[in-house]
Design a protein around this motif. Structure first.
Motif, PDB file in Angstrom:
ATOM      1  N   GLY A  82      76.869  76.794 -32.749  1.00 57.05           N
ATOM      2  CA  GLY A  82      75.826  76.203 -31.936  1.00 57.05           C
ATOM      3  C   GLY A  82      74.505  75.990 -32.650  1.00 57.05           C
ATOM      4  O   GLY A  82      73.578  75.431 -32.065  1.00 57.05           O
ATOM      5  N   CYS A  83      74.386  76.435 -33.902  1.00 56.13           N
ATOM      6  CA  CYS A  83      73.114  76.270 -34.610  1.00 56.13           C
ATOM      7  C   CYS A  83      73.068  74.897 -35.260  1.00 56.13           C
ATOM      8  O   CYS A  83      74.088  74.235 -35.445  1.00 56.13           O
ATOM      9  CB  CYS A  83      72.940  77.361 -35.642  1.00 56.13           C
ATOM     10  N   CYS A  84      71.849  74.530 -35.680  1.00 50.77           N
ATOM     11  CA  CYS A  84      71.642  73.235 -36.311  1.00 50.77           C
ATOM     12  C   CYS A  84      72.106  73.286 -37.754  1.00 50.77           C
ATOM     13  O   CYS A  84      71.819  74.241 -38.483  1.00 50.77           O
ATOM     14  CB  CYS A  84      70.169  72.852 -36.222  1.00 50.77           C
ATOM     15  N   THR A  85      72.788  72.258 -38.215  1.00 50.24           N
ATOM     16  CA  THR A  85      73.241  72.180 -39.607  1.00 50.24           C
ATOM     17  C   THR A  85      72.733  70.920 -40.289  1.00 50.24           C
ATOM     18  O   THR A  85      73.248  70.527 -41.335  1.00 50.24           O
ATOM     19  CB  THR A  85      74.777  72.217 -39.660  1.00 50.24           C
ATOM     20  N   THR A  86      71.741  70.295 -39.731  1.00 52.65           N
ATOM     21  CA  THR A  86      71.212  69.051 -40.289  1.00 52.65           C
ATOM     22  C   THR A  86      70.401  69.346 -41.540  1.00 52.65           C
ATOM     23  O   THR A  86      69.612  70.305 -41.575  1.00 52.65           O
ATOM     24  CB  THR A  86      70.308  68.346 -39.272  1.00 52.65           C
ATOM     25  N   ASP A  87      70.589  68.518 -42.578  1.00 53.59           N
ATOM     26  CA  ASP A  87      69.835  68.678 -43.810  1.00 53.59           C
ATOM     27  C   ASP A  87      68.346  68.498 -43.533  1.00 53.59           C
ATOM     28  O   ASP A  87      67.929  67.556 -42.855  1.00 53.59           O
ATOM     29  CB  ASP A  87      70.283  67.674 -44.863  1.00 53.59           C
ATOM     30  N   GLY A  88      67.523  69.396 -44.097  1.00 54.27           N
ATOM     31  CA  GLY A  88      66.087  69.329 -43.926  1.00 54.27           C
ATOM     32  C   GLY A  88      65.596  70.085 -42.712  1.00 54.27           C
ATOM     33  O   GLY A  88      64.377  70.118 -42.466  1.00 54.27           O
ATOM     34  N   PHE A  89      66.514  70.656 -41.939  1.00 56.15           N
ATOM     35  CA  PHE A  89      66.153  71.437 -40.767  1.00 56.15           C
ATOM     36  C   PHE A  89      66.738  72.829 -40.902  1.00 56.15           C
ATOM     37  O   PHE A  89      67.770  73.022 -41.531  1.00 56.15           O
ATOM     38  CB  PHE A  89      66.670  70.760 -39.482  1.00 56.15           C
ATOM     39  N   CYS A  90      66.090  73.802 -40.326  1.00 59.53           N
ATOM     40  CA  CYS A  90      66.631  75.160 -40.343  1.00 59.53           C
ATOM     41  C   CYS A  90      67.660  75.290 -39.231  1.00 59.53           C
ATOM     42  O   CYS A  90      67.857  74.384 -38.404  1.00 59.53           O
ATOM     43  CB  CYS A  90      65.516  76.183 -40.194  1.00 59.53           C
ATOM     44  N   GLN A  91      68.336  76.411 -39.192  1.00 59.62           N
ATOM     45  CA  GLN A  91      69.383  76.612 -38.206  1.00 59.62           C
ATOM     46  C   GLN A  91      68.822  76.661 -36.789  1.00 59.62           C
ATOM     47  O   GLN A  91      69.575  76.529 -35.817  1.00 59.62           O
ATOM     48  CB  GLN A  91      70.148  77.907 -38.518  1.00 59.62           C
ATOM     49  N   ALA A  92      67.525  76.853 -36.644  1.00 62.43           N
ATOM     50  CA  ALA A  92      66.900  76.810 -35.322  1.00 62.43           C
ATOM     51  C   ALA A  92      66.530  75.393 -34.926  1.00 62.43           C
ATOM     52  O   ALA A  92      65.953  75.177 -33.846  1.00 62.43           O
ATOM     53  CB  ALA A  92      65.653  77.692 -35.305  1.00 62.43           C
ATOM     54  N   GLY A  93      66.796  74.427 -35.803  1.00 62.63           N
ATOM     55  CA  GLY A  93      66.534  73.034 -35.481  1.00 62.63           C
ATOM     56  C   GLY A  93      65.126  72.567 -35.778  1.00 62.63           C
ATOM     57  O   GLY A  93      64.721  71.482 -35.337  1.00 62.63           O
ATOM     58  N   LYS A  94      64.354  73.335 -36.526  1.00 64.99           N
ATOM     59  CA  LYS A  94      62.987  72.951 -36.848  1.00 64.99           C
ATOM     60  C   LYS A  94      62.951  72.219 -38.197  1.00 64.99           C
ATOM     61  O   LYS A  94      63.652  72.605 -39.144  1.00 64.99           O
ATOM     62  CB  LYS A  94      62.085  74.185 -36.908  1.00 64.99           C
ATOM     63  N   ASP A  95      62.081  71.188 -38.247  1.00 63.96           N
ATOM     64  CA  ASP A  95      61.965  70.359 -39.445  1.00 63.96           C
ATOM     65  C   ASP A  95      61.265  71.160 -40.546  1.00 63.96           C
ATOM     66  O   ASP A  95      60.216  71.767 -40.324  1.00 63.96           O
ATOM     67  CB  ASP A  95      61.165  69.103 -39.136  1.00 63.96           C
ATOM     68  N   LEU A  96      61.824  71.150 -41.726  1.00 61.69           N
ATOM     69  CA  LEU A  96      61.240  71.863 -42.876  1.00 61.69           C
ATOM     70  C   LEU A  96      60.801  70.916 -43.978  1.00 61.69           C
ATOM     71  O   LEU A  96      60.313  71.375 -45.019  1.00 61.69           O
ATOM     72  CB  LEU A  96      62.266  72.859 -43.464  1.00 61.69           C
ATOM     73  N   VAL A 108      50.961  80.869 -42.770  1.00 59.77           N
ATOM     74  CA  VAL A 108      51.374  81.530 -44.013  1.00 59.77           C
ATOM     75  C   VAL A 108      50.720  82.910 -44.041  1.00 59.77           C
ATOM     76  O   VAL A 108      49.493  83.015 -44.139  1.00 59.77           O
ATOM     77  CB  VAL A 108      50.967  80.729 -45.257  1.00 59.77           C
ATOM     78  N   PRO A 109      51.472  83.992 -43.911  1.00 59.50           N
ATOM     79  CA  PRO A 109      50.875  85.345 -43.864  1.00 59.50           C
ATOM     80  C   PRO A 109      50.164  85.672 -45.168  1.00 59.50           C
ATOM     81  O   PRO A 109      50.444  85.087 -46.218  1.00 59.50           O
ATOM     82  CB  PRO A 109      52.088  86.263 -43.630  1.00 59.50           C
ATOM     83  N   PRO A 110      49.220  86.610 -45.110  1.00 58.46           N
ATOM     84  CA  PRO A 110      48.563  87.060 -46.351  1.00 58.46           C
ATOM     85  C   PRO A 110      49.579  87.612 -47.340  1.00 58.46           C
ATOM     86  O   PRO A 110      50.501  88.342 -46.959  1.00 58.46           O
ATOM     87  CB  PRO A 110      47.598  88.151 -45.871  1.00 58.46           C
ATOM     88  N   GLY A 111      49.381  87.261 -48.581  1.00 55.98           N
ATOM     89  CA  GLY A 111      50.308  87.708 -49.619  1.00 55.98           C
ATOM     90  C   GLY A 111      51.464  86.757 -49.830  1.00 55.98           C
ATOM     91  O   GLY A 111      52.241  86.928 -50.772  1.00 55.98           O
ATOM     92  N   CYS A 129      58.805  76.494 -47.337  1.00 59.60           N
ATOM     93  CA  CYS A 129      59.008  77.865 -46.868  1.00 59.60           C
ATOM     94  C   CYS A 129      57.861  78.720 -47.389  1.00 59.60           C
ATOM     95  O   CYS A 129      57.102  78.299 -48.258  1.00 59.60           O
ATOM     96  CB  CYS A 129      60.357  78.430 -47.314  1.00 59.60           C
ATOM     97  N   ALA A 130      57.753  79.907 -46.842  1.00 59.52           N
ATOM     98  CA  ALA A 130      56.724  80.856 -47.286  1.00 59.52           C
ATOM     99  C   ALA A 130      57.408  82.011 -47.999  1.00 59.52           C
ATOM    100  O   ALA A 130      58.323  82.630 -47.451  1.00 59.52           O
ATOM    101  CB  ALA A 130      55.900  81.371 -46.102  1.00 59.52           C
ATOM    102  N   CYS A 155      60.881  77.552 -37.798  1.00 55.51           N
ATOM    103  CA  CYS A 155      61.039  78.302 -36.558  1.00 55.51           C
ATOM    104  C   CYS A 155      60.158  79.542 -36.515  1.00 55.51           C
ATOM    105  O   CYS A 155      60.025  80.179 -35.455  1.00 55.51           O
ATOM    106  CB  CYS A 155      62.500  78.694 -36.355  1.00 55.51           C
ATOM    107  N   GLY A 156      59.584  79.915 -37.641  1.00 51.29           N
ATOM    108  CA  GLY A 156      58.700  81.071 -37.667  1.00 51.29           C
ATOM    109  C   GLY A 156      59.412  82.392 -37.873  1.00 51.29           C
ATOM    110  O   GLY A 156      58.771  83.458 -37.853  1.00 51.29           O
ATOM    111  N   GLU A 157      60.706  82.389 -38.107  1.00 50.98           N
ATOM    112  CA  GLU A 157      61.432  83.637 -38.312  1.00 50.98           C
ATOM    113  C   GLU A 157      61.005  84.279 -39.623  1.00 50.98           C
ATOM    114  O   GLU A 157      60.861  83.600 -40.630  1.00 50.98           O
ATOM    115  CB  GLU A 157      62.936  83.385 -38.307  1.00 50.98           C
TER     116      GLU A 157
END
Length: 2000
Positions: A82-96, A108-111, A129-130, A155-157
């Motif tokens: 059921g997760c997203c497998t589209t290139d350029g997107f994460c498994q949560a379906g968010k554009d990267l 982007v957290p400190p460090g 990605c961070a 997705c912020g994970e």
């Protein structure tokens, strides 16, 4: 996978890393140490493996295994349902995708930092990605933690700990193992519009994208060295030229293809024909190179392999390796020269010579070759007469084909671009930072700006471009940088060396403003037209190809087309810019200026290769056309024809003339003296009208100034430096490391290592021989026998040095008591590693010899490096501790001569000041006419080396000048047009000086020609011209070849011998110093000066016009310019005239010429010049001639003020500013102490003739109109011989004070004249330019050819405020040794430094006197060692000796032991003879008659005033704590069986009636000494001290325990009896006071200590001896009881103890075999004690002792009595059994031993003194039982309290004292007895009767001792009238009846002493004293003590 071991510590290194981190934090002021865990996790990457392989990161990262098997196919984990497998997107379906998130506000957290991920399915986009920055590498590809930590920005994970897991989440869909190194590709950052854009590639393993683009094939002969990636470790050191130059020569055919080797073939480096694997060099982590004060220690290293071994790690490689990544390659200090990775230069010898060659030669493979190749046009060099240089910029350079020989390629500019990307990482290392690097577009535009402002003759400097990049970057991020620096500097103390913004960029004019990057970003589309706009300001100087250029290949084709068509004739630089949409900007720079291209081509030679190329051109005849061209004078004829015509009248041989002509037309590339006529041959003819030098010198009409050379003179500042060296040596010895034990050496030996120069060798031998050091060290019996003796101590560093060093090592191993000093003079010369040494072995010798393990481990070898240029020895891997550096001090502070030198140092800083004064012709200048001639010929002969052209032109000018000045050539030829004014002035000064001096004194002209071949040709050419002109006797021409001895003609040798008054017929000069006042031209050859000193008085000109401008490191520059260093007479400057301020090279001489914390150094104020203005006054009486006067007066270019100034002293002044600058001096050769010191006049001429001509022209020296003036002057008036001296204005005139016939000698007048220096124009411009800090720009150059910058872009500049020590720390932090540097191997795992403990560095300006300083240091060190082996022994003769000879001989003179019966018959000598008791009362003895020879000394410290003798310590001496030889280690506590300082405290209690209570003592017993005691059980209660039996005997054992009471001498007491006992077993106990227990235990941890009770803390020596004796008797009873329980006879226990003073140092014995002439010899204490203990009937004696030593000894004694009865002192053998009833007086402070001996004798016990033995007592002025201070009760400070205040009336108000009552009483009686016993003063026949005790009543009172004990032995007092009675604590044995036996004079004084007033009255009553004595109430006194201190009371009375 890169994460298997994430979070796991390298436990084996944790403790070590933790320690290093703590130490770094303690040492650092501002630099933040790396965290401990970062050090543990960080993995060191290495570009080259040990076998030399290079890695392609894509291939390498595919497989994490170490095998060579194919990569295992990777099967991704199936995604969750059921997760997203589209290139350029994460498994949560968010554009990267970056294109989607560019404008998003990402969390982007400190460090963490945003990173672009490369997805194989999205090649045109990046995923965002961070990633935690700790898991990413820095710009060098290092310092990345193993593992991964990242967040998904879609997705912020958060919290992905494995890259495998993360790659699945972002749908990378990989077919191979996921690796972060392969897929994390780019840094991302926000531009000024806030858009997230792609930044620099992430540097994994140093293989970032750009590095791969610039990497070329490393296979042999495939590519120019410049094509290889830059690496400071392997960079060619021969970088230089004020140009974009590189030391690699490219004279072959090649292509510019970019070939990436993928094979296992190792890239090798050809070193003199040998292939060696390339290595890399350590680089500090960026955290260590941020802002902050330079740290003393080096960078921490990462030791050991990582948990997961990668292919980039080699177990044999250094853990701290410099990779090839974005770190900027180490450049030459001078230029943007090309840089090589695998080219290794050994002292300038380049290992490979390659060019851009054809790819047909083959390579293993190619990576993405460019689609388009560029063909180099044929005959490019012939057509355009230049060889263009292509500097790679951004992007790959296309492949070059065709005529590639005519093109050079360099990557240094690209390296500079890459290095500018590293700076933001310095700040990012400390946390999140918005700081971003310069964009490629900004770099290109700034480069264009920089090139535009360069002049036509200028060449760019890489340092300038770096500073431009730095400033632009800082201005764009100013607020962020300030915020960072404030956070880093909070709490930091002192100034730090952060990155400074230059006030003005040296390469960027102010009108060219930097683009406002911070306001508006520079886009690729704007770049071409902005660059063209900038280039338009300089016309055709810079051409930008950008708008229509679609690729670099197209741009290069256009460039070549324009170049061939001649459209770039006036263009110096072509900048090609390629900006295509969707692609990175590409660029390159092509150098097309002829001058710049030539400079580049020549700088691509290494120094040695350049010299070889010159020799090759001469040998092949390539220079023949040039020589022929120069010989032609145009319409004025041909030089050879004119010379032949001139030589006819001198009857020159046609054959010899033609032969010489042939030699010069075909010069030989050799340096053999056979190439030309020998000097002797050149002296065969002379001018007929000129008297010979011998005749003139032997009988001058007017005697000239006395010729003096003070070889032995040591200046005060040299003495100060020698003492500073000695102080540092002592500091090494005093340190706790025990690296140097000075006390174990008894002599000094040394070896001085000098460069392989015959003259340097000879001058060092001369200085050594004349210094007196050899005589002082005892090496030469005859003081002036021969210099052969000195030659044994000096060695040239050539092949012969190996055997000499080996011999010294053998001597050092066999002579452990000799301290060997290895003096490495001219230490900067050979610092090559042994591995990279040359084939002939001349290089690498120092590393092989001085850095060998044998030398390093030898504890008796100390190395002293001496140099004027210490920079190369001050790197991160240096072997010399910064605390062991000695810098030459400044001699002046605020114009005050601190050392009374009477001289001032004149160095390059003063030369620079002369260029700024504008009031006269500067002493340092360039010859514009010469530069113009050479520039024209360089264009005419493009293939010839510029050194060949410049040398040919210079020699031509000298020849023409000689012809013009000789008068032999007709003036119609206008010879002056074919030479320059400078050369003409030099030659005329040389010739006229000889003619004017009656003694034929003259000047020296130094002609510096580095090439041996050119120098030999110049010597032959000048010699032929001189011979043909008939001037052989006028001046000498000397060829200075380092490998050959000095050779001059016999005529001149005879002349020097007359001046030096040398009678030796075979003497010849061996050094240049011996050529003082000899008129000569010295052609000094060799690649660099090798320490040769020049005659400072006669050196007038340093002609450096032909030195190379290509290799401009700081050391190279300074040692060439240091040839002109000079010591100027300080008197030539009036002290009241401070002169103008100066801005010198050292800028603040107070700082740069000083060493921190140097007490004796002078700090010189930079505002006070060292030479005042010396007016040039006209001297009409002077016979000096100015040959240029006519030219001056007729020149229209000379203003009227100039002529006025010649007559006006107020206008014409010379400002000389000699100031010592320890490390910013430009320096070459060390000066030697025998440099002739300035003698003669206090005011002398300061400027040359030409300076006087132009002194009125106030014009900048750097841009003087000399050229136009010279041309006009020479055209207006030809040079002619002076005919009318009266009409010439003399610039050499001296002050009237110096007016004398000597003024006719120019040499005599020029004693305080520094030499003039002529430089090439290029060098002059560089030296006189200043950087942003105010220092000369050359100070920021690379310090030495063998080092590299640790960080080129982030490195700060040297500061004007730096001291010499801070400069050293600067170089120690910012420079690293190259792979061929000898310190490159000085690395130790886990350590931050690896200093050699016995290595010193002495640095000072050239010619300042360093040789004299270290020679004097050797003498001081020898004297100190001798002094350490000597000791001051009390040497007083016995006092109160009777003149009458004894008539009875009781024992035979050779009797070994005393006879008991005979001893009983011997009379007891009551008189005290010990000289320390010179101030006590004489003990009455009937047979003694005192001498009446005046009052003795009565000072309190009389024992300090006594006579002493300095005696050498014998091998049986006792030592203090400063002695620690190897034999003593176990004795002093270094017992391997026991831990050091391990000891236990034991209480011991006993009862004594006199004390009235139990006494508890404490024993401190080391574990190693517990066997001397018995305990109730192991570790239990102490029962007794074991004593041997009387019958026991052992040859290696002493039976008597030795007790040494001591106080205040824990350091100086002589408690080390190991050598004195000769290894014998003995029991030694130190008796100390309780409050000193800790300090004695600290210094003597292996000694047994007896701690006195607390009540005895203020007691005297009597209490110590009392307790020792009573404790010993108590212990004797305990031992008898213990022995009795074991069945041994109780009486057989040994009853003797030894009471020894703590100053007994040596023992002597009278030699019984020489009784006719008795003599004493040193013996061990063991021999003395064993002899005394073996005495028969020893138990019958109560006390034994030995004689006190004095130098008179037993000599002159007519009757020798081996034994005597009398007083014994200091060293006693006491029988505690027989003397049990006689105790020491526990209350006594003085004379306790006299009192005890008298009571012991009166008790009937035998006292024997062994006269055959004597003890020496050392004078110790510290501590001791006599060091009691009388102080008041109110304060602890000692006050001057007189003896009369020691007592007071009872119950009176008096100033109470804090001293013990007994001490006050004894001191009062000693000093006031004359008043107390007036009848006794000087009345020996009527002594004072003292009952049962002896008290000192002063030296003028005699005391008669009697005992009241029954059966006692007293002297007969019948008929003796006493003048007084002294009763001190009388006991019950003293009765009235006993006192009535004695008769007293009327008026005799009674003194009764008691503890209190009641006992005092009871004593008076009990003894019925009132019957015969009258008392008054006022006669009662007490000591001045408070009641609680128990004062003593005494009563006085008069006899009735």
């Amino acid at each position: 996978m890169g994460n298997s071991y994430a979070g796991q510590l390298r436990s084996a290194r944790f403790e070590e890393v933790l320690h290093n981190s703590i130490e770094a934090s303690l040492r650092s002021n501002t630099v933040v140490p790396r965290p401990v865990f970062s050090q543990l996790y960080l993995e060191t990457e290495q570009l080259f493996m040990q076998d030399g392989r290079t890695f392609n990161d894509d291939e390498e990262d595919e497989d994490g295994s170490e095998s060579n098997s194919p990569p295992i196919p990777y099967q991704m984990k199936p995604p969750p349902e059921g997760c997203c497998t589209t290139d350029g997107f994460c498994q949560a379906g968010k554009d990267l995708r970056l294109s989607s998130l560019a404008s998003e506000n990402l969390d982007v957290p400190p460090g963490f930092m945003p990173v672009g991920v490369k997805s194989p399915s999205l090649p045109d986009n990046l995923l965002v990605c961070a990633v935690d920055r700790r898991f990413l590498p820095d710009e060098r590809g290092r310092n990345a933690l193993l593992g991964f930590s990242g967040n998904c920005l879609g997705c912020g994970e958060k919290g992905f700990r494995y890259f495998t897991e993360f790659s699945n989440h972002i749908n990378l869909k990989l077919s191979t193992q996921p690796k972060k190194q392969k897929h994390l590709k780019y840094h991302l950052y926000r531009n000024n519009q806030g858009m997230l854009v792609k930044g620099t590639p992430i540097c994994w393993r140093g293989n970032d994208v750009r590095i791969r683009q610039i990497r070329a094939s490393l296979s042999e002969g495939h590519l120019t060295l410049d094509e290889r990636p830059s690496n400071p470790a392997l960079a060619n050191p021969a970088l230089a030229n004020p140009a974009l130059a590189h030391p690699s020569h490219t004279a072959g055919s090649a292509t510019g293809s970019h070939v990436e080797p993928q094979t296992a073939d190792a890239p090798t480096t050809l070193i003199n024909g040998n292939h060696t694997a390339a290595s890399s060099i350590a680089q500090p982590p960026l955290s260590q190179s941020g802002p902050g004060r330079p740290s003393v220690t080096g960078p921490p290293t990462n030791a050991g392999p990582p948990k997961k071994r990668h292919k980039g790690w080699s177990p044999d490689s250094s853990a701290n390796t410099l990779t090839e990544s974005a770190g900027k390659s180490a450049q030459s200090s001078l230029s943007l020269s090309t840089l090589s990775v695998t080219s290794v230069i050994t002292n300038g010898a380049r290992s490979e010579t390659t060019a851009v060659q054809s790819s047909s030669r083959g390579s293993a493979s190619q990576l993405s070759p460019p689609e388009v190749s560029v063909t180099v046009p044929d005959q490019l060099l012939h057509t355009c007469r230049l060889q263009p240089v292509i500097f790679k910029g951004h992007g790959p350079l296309p492949q070059l084909t065709g005529n590639t020989n005519d093109v050079l390629i360099s990557s240094l500019l690209q390296s500079c671009y890459l290095s500018s990307q590293t700076l933001p990482r310095v700040y990012q290392h400390y946390g999140p930072s918005p700081i971003q690097p310069l964009s490629a577009e900004m770099q290109i535009l700034l480069t264009v700006y920089y090139l535009v402002q360069l002049g036509t003759e200028q060449v760019p400097l890489v340092e300038d471009l770096e500073q431009i990049f730095m400033r632009s970057w800082r201005e764009s991020h100013l607020s962020e940088i300030r915020q960072f620096q404030q956070s880093q500097t909070q709490g930091a103390q002192g100034r730090h060396y952060g990155i400074e913004v230059p006030a003005s960029l040296p390469g960027l004019p102010q009108h060219l403003s930097l683009p406002p990057q911070s306001q508006q970003p520079l886009t690729p589309s704007q770049l071409p037209w902005l660059a063209q706009l900038a280039a338009s300001s300089c016309g055709e100087g810079v051409v930008v190809l950008g708008e229509d250029v679609k690729s670099l290949a197209q741009g290069l084709l256009q460039m070549f087309s324009r170049l061939v068509d001649g459209r770039l004739e006036n263009t110096n630089y072509v900048v090609i810019i390629v900006t295509s949409p969707g692609q990175e900007t590409q660029s390159c720079v092509v150098v097309t200026g002829k001058h710049q291209c030539r400079a580049l081509a020549e700088s691509m030679f290494s120094p040695n290769e350049g010299l070889k190329e010159i020799s090759h051109q001469l040998h092949t005849g390539a220079a023949q056309e040039l020589i022929h061209f120069c010989n032609s004078l145009g319409q004025d004829g041909n030089m050879d024809f004119l010379l032949d015509s001139a030589s006819v009248e001198h009857e020159a041989s046609p054959s010899s003339s033609s032969q010489a002509l042939a030699e010069e037309k075909t010069p030989k590339a050799t340096n053999s003296p056979k190439d030309g006529p020998s000097p002797k041959d050149l002296q065969t003819s002379s001018l007929k009208d000129t008297p010979s030098p011998k005749e003139t010198a032997s009988s001058p009409k007017t005697p000239c100034l006395e010729y003096r050379v003070e070889w032995r003179e040591v200046r005060p500042i040299q003495l100060a430096v020698a003492r500073k060296l000695l102080s540092h040596v002592c500091a090494i010895a005093d340190s706790s490391t025990q690296n140097l034990d000075l006390g174990s050496f008894n002599r000094v030996s040394f070896l001085i290592l000098v460069p392989p120069s015959e003259v340097s060798f000879r001058q060092t031998v001369l200085h050594l021989w004349s210094s007196g050091v050899l005589q002082e060290l005892g090496s030469s019996e005859q003081e002036f026998a021969s210099q052969r003796e000195a030659e044994r101590y000096v060695v040239k560093m050539d092949q012969s040095a190996q055997s000499r060093i080996d011999k010294l090592l053998q001597e050092a191993q066999s002579n452990s008591y000799t301290l060997y000093i290895l003096v490495h003079d001219h230490a900067h010369w050979d610092i090559s590693s042994t591995f990279y040494s040359s084939t002939d072995g001349s290089l690498g010798l120092v590393d092989r010899l001085l850095n060998s393990r044998q030398v390093k481990d030898a504890t008796n070898i100390l190395i002293l490096h001496v140099t004027s240029f210490p920079f190369a020895l001050q790197t991160q891997c240096t072997r010399i501790s910064p605390y062991n550096e000695i810098h030459w001090p400044s001699a002046f502070s605020n114009d005050v001569d601190l050392y009374h030198e009477r001289t001032r140092y004149f160095g390059v800083s003063e030369l620079l000041e002369s260029t700024r004064s504008g009031s006269s012709l500067p002493l340092m200048r360039y010859d514009s006419s010469f530069e113009s001639m050479t520039s024209t010929l360089e264009e005419r002969f493009p293939k010839l080396h510029s050194a060949v052209i410049r040398t040919t032109v210079l020699v031509q000018q000298y020849c023409v000048a000689l012809m013009a000045a000789s008068g032999k050539i007709s003036s119609s030829h206008n010879l002056h047009k074919h030479t320059s004014v400078e050369t003409m002035e030099i030659v005329q000064s040389l010739l006229t000086a000889v003619q004017q001096c009656p003694t034929r004194h003259g000047h020296m002209v130094l002609l510096r020609i580095p090439s041996l071949a050119l120098a030999a040709w110049a010597h032959r050419r000048l010699s032929r011209v001189r011979r043909q002109l008939g001037m052989e006797d006028s001046f000498e021409i000397i060829l200075g070849n380092p490998s050959q001895a000095l050779t001059i003609g016999q005529t001149f040798t005879d002349q020097i011998k007359i001046w030096l008054k040398i009678q030796d017929a075979e003497w010849v000069p061996h050094t240049y110093l011996e050529l003082e006042a000899l008129p000569c031209i010295l052609i000094l050859s060799g690649a660099e000066p090798l320490g040769e000193s020049l005659p400072r008085r006669s050196l007038k000109y340093c002609d450096l016009r032909v030195i190379s401008c290509s290799y401009l490191q700081r050391t190279t520059l300074e040692q060439e310019l240091g040839l002109a260093a000079y010591l100027v007479k300080a008197e030539s400057r009036p002290p009241h005239d401070p002169g103008p301020g100066s801005d010198l090279i050292e800028s603040d001489p107070e700082k740069l010429s000083s060493t921190d914390n140097e007490e004796e150094e002078g700090q010189e104020n930079g505002d006070s010049p060292s030479q005042s203005s010396q007016s040039v006054q006209p001297c009409p009486d002077s016979k000096t001639v100015d040959p240029h006067q006519s030219r001056i007066t007729t020149s229209p270019n000379v203003p009227k003020e100039t002529l006025d100034n010649l007559q006006s002293p107020s206008k014409a002044q010379v400002q000389l500013q000699p100031q010592t600058s320890s490390q910013s001096y430009f320096q070459t050769t060390p000066n030697f102490q025998s440099q002739p010191q300035v003698q003669g006049y206090p005011h002398v001429q300061l400027i040359s003739q030409q300076q006087a001509q132009l002194q009125g022209q106030s014009q900048p020296a750097s841009q003087t109109n000399i050229q136009s003036y010279n041309q006009t002057a020479t055209q207006q008036q030809p040079v002619s011989q002076p005919q009318n001296p009266s009409k010439s204005a003399s610039s050499d005139s001296s002050s009237p004070r110096a007016s004398s016939p000597n003024l006719s000698c120019s040499w005599a007048r020029g004693l305080s004249r520094p030499p003039s220096v002529l430089l090439p124009r290029a060098l002059y411009d560089i030296i006189t330019a200043s950087d942003s800090s105010g220092l000369p720009r050359c100070t920021s150059f690379l310090p030495h050819i063998s080092v590299a910058w640790a960080s080129s872009f982030s490195r700060p500049l040297l500061s004007k405020m730096m001291t010499c020590t801070e400069q050293s720390l600067y170089y120690r932090q910012w420079t690293v040794p190259r792979s061929y540097h000898m310190d490159n191997s000085n690395r130790t795992e886990g350590r931050t430094d690896n200093f050699h403990p016995r290595r010193l560095l002495l640095s000072g300006p050239p010619q300042v006197g360093k040789t004299g300083a270290y020679l004097h240091f050797l003498g001081l060190l020898s004297r100190m060692l001798i002094r350490l082996m000597e000791v001051d022994i009390y040497d007083d003769e016995d006092i109160h000796c009777t003149a009458e000879a004894e008539g009875v001989q009781y024992h035979p003179p050779n009797a070994p032991w005393p006879n008991t019966e005979v001893m009983k018959t011997m009379p007891f000598d009551y008189t005290v003879h010990d000289p320390k008791y010179d101030d006590i009362s004489i003990v009455y003895c009937p047979g003694f008659k005192p001498r009446v020879d005046g009052n003795p000394v009565r000072q309190e410290d009389v024992y300090l005033r006594r006579r002493t003798s300095r005696i050498k310590l014998s091998k049986y001496a006792a030592y203090n704590t400063y002695h620690h030889c190897e034999q003593c280690h176990q004795y002093l506590g270094f017992n391997p069986r026991y831990q050091m300082y391990e000891s236990t405290l034991h209480a011991f209690t006993f009862t004594h009636l006199l004390l009235g209570e139990d006494i508890q003592l404490y024993f401190i017993i080391p574990k190693s000494k517990e066997h001397y005691f018995s305990f109730s059980q192991p570790g239990g209660q102490l029962e007794s001290m074991r004593l041997p039996l009387t019958s026991d005997w052992s040859p290696d054992c002493i039976k008597s325990p030795i007790f040494t009471p001591t106080t205040g001498r824990h350091e100086h007491g002589l408690f080390n009896l190991y050598h004195a006992m000769d290894g014998a077993s003995h029991l030694h106990i130190l008796v100390v006071k309780e409050y000193e227990m800790a300090v004695y235990k600290k210094y003597w941890p292996n000694h047994i200590m007896l701690v006195l009770p607390t009540v005895f803390n203020g007691a005297g020596i009597g209490a110590a001896h009392f307790l020792i004796k009573e404790l010993s008797y108590h212990n004797l009873e305990l031992e008898r009881s213990r022995r009795g329980e074991g069945g041994s006879p109780s009486v057989d226990v040994w009853p003797f103890i030894i009471l020894a003073d703590d100053s007994c140092v040596m023992w002597n014995a009278v030699d019984n075999d020489k009784l006719s002439c008795p003599a004493e010899r040193a013996v061990s204490l063991k021999q003395v004690l064993q002899h005394m203990e073996a005495c028969p009937d020893l138990a019958q004696y109560g006390l034994c002792g030995i004689r006190k030593w004095n130098s008179r000894g037993v000599t002159g004694v007519k009757q020798w009595e081996p034994f005597s009865r009398g007083h014994v002192h200091d060293f006693l053998l006491l029988n505690v059994d027989r003397s049990q009833n006689v105790q020491y007086d526990q209350n006594r402070f003085t004379c306790h031993d006299v009192d005890f001996t008298l009571r012991l004798h009166s008790a009937g016990l035998l006292v024997c003194r062994f006269n055959n033995f004597s003890v020496m007592k050392k004078q110790i002025a510290i501590g001791g039982y006599r060091a009691f201070i009388i102080k008041t009760k109110m304060t602890d400070v000692s006050t001057s309290v007189g003896p009369s205040q020691y007592i007071c009336a009872p119950d009176s108000k008096h100033l109470f004292l804090a001293s013990p009552a007994q001490l006050l009483l004894e001191k009062y009686l000693q000093h006031t007895s004359q008043k107390l016993f007036p009848l006794s003063t000087k009345n020996y026949t009527h002594p004072v009767l003292s009952v049962d005790c002896y008290l000192n009543l002063g030296s003028e009172v005699t005391v008669c001792f009697v005992s009241s004990r029954p059966h006692c032995i007293n002297i007969s007092t019948a008929g003796l009238l006493f003048s007084g009675l002294l009763l001190c604590f009388p006991d019950t044995f003293v009765t009235s009846g006993f006192l009535k036996k004695f008769t007293f004079l009327k008026g005799a004084t009674l003194c009764v002493i008691s503890a209190d007033r009641s006992s005092l009255r009871q004593t008076v009553g009990r003894l019925e004293l009132e019957e015969q004595w009258r008392f008054r109430l006022s006669d009662e006194f007490q000591t001045a003590n408070a009641k609680e201190d128990r004062p003593l009371f005494f009563l006085t009375g008069k006899h009735i």
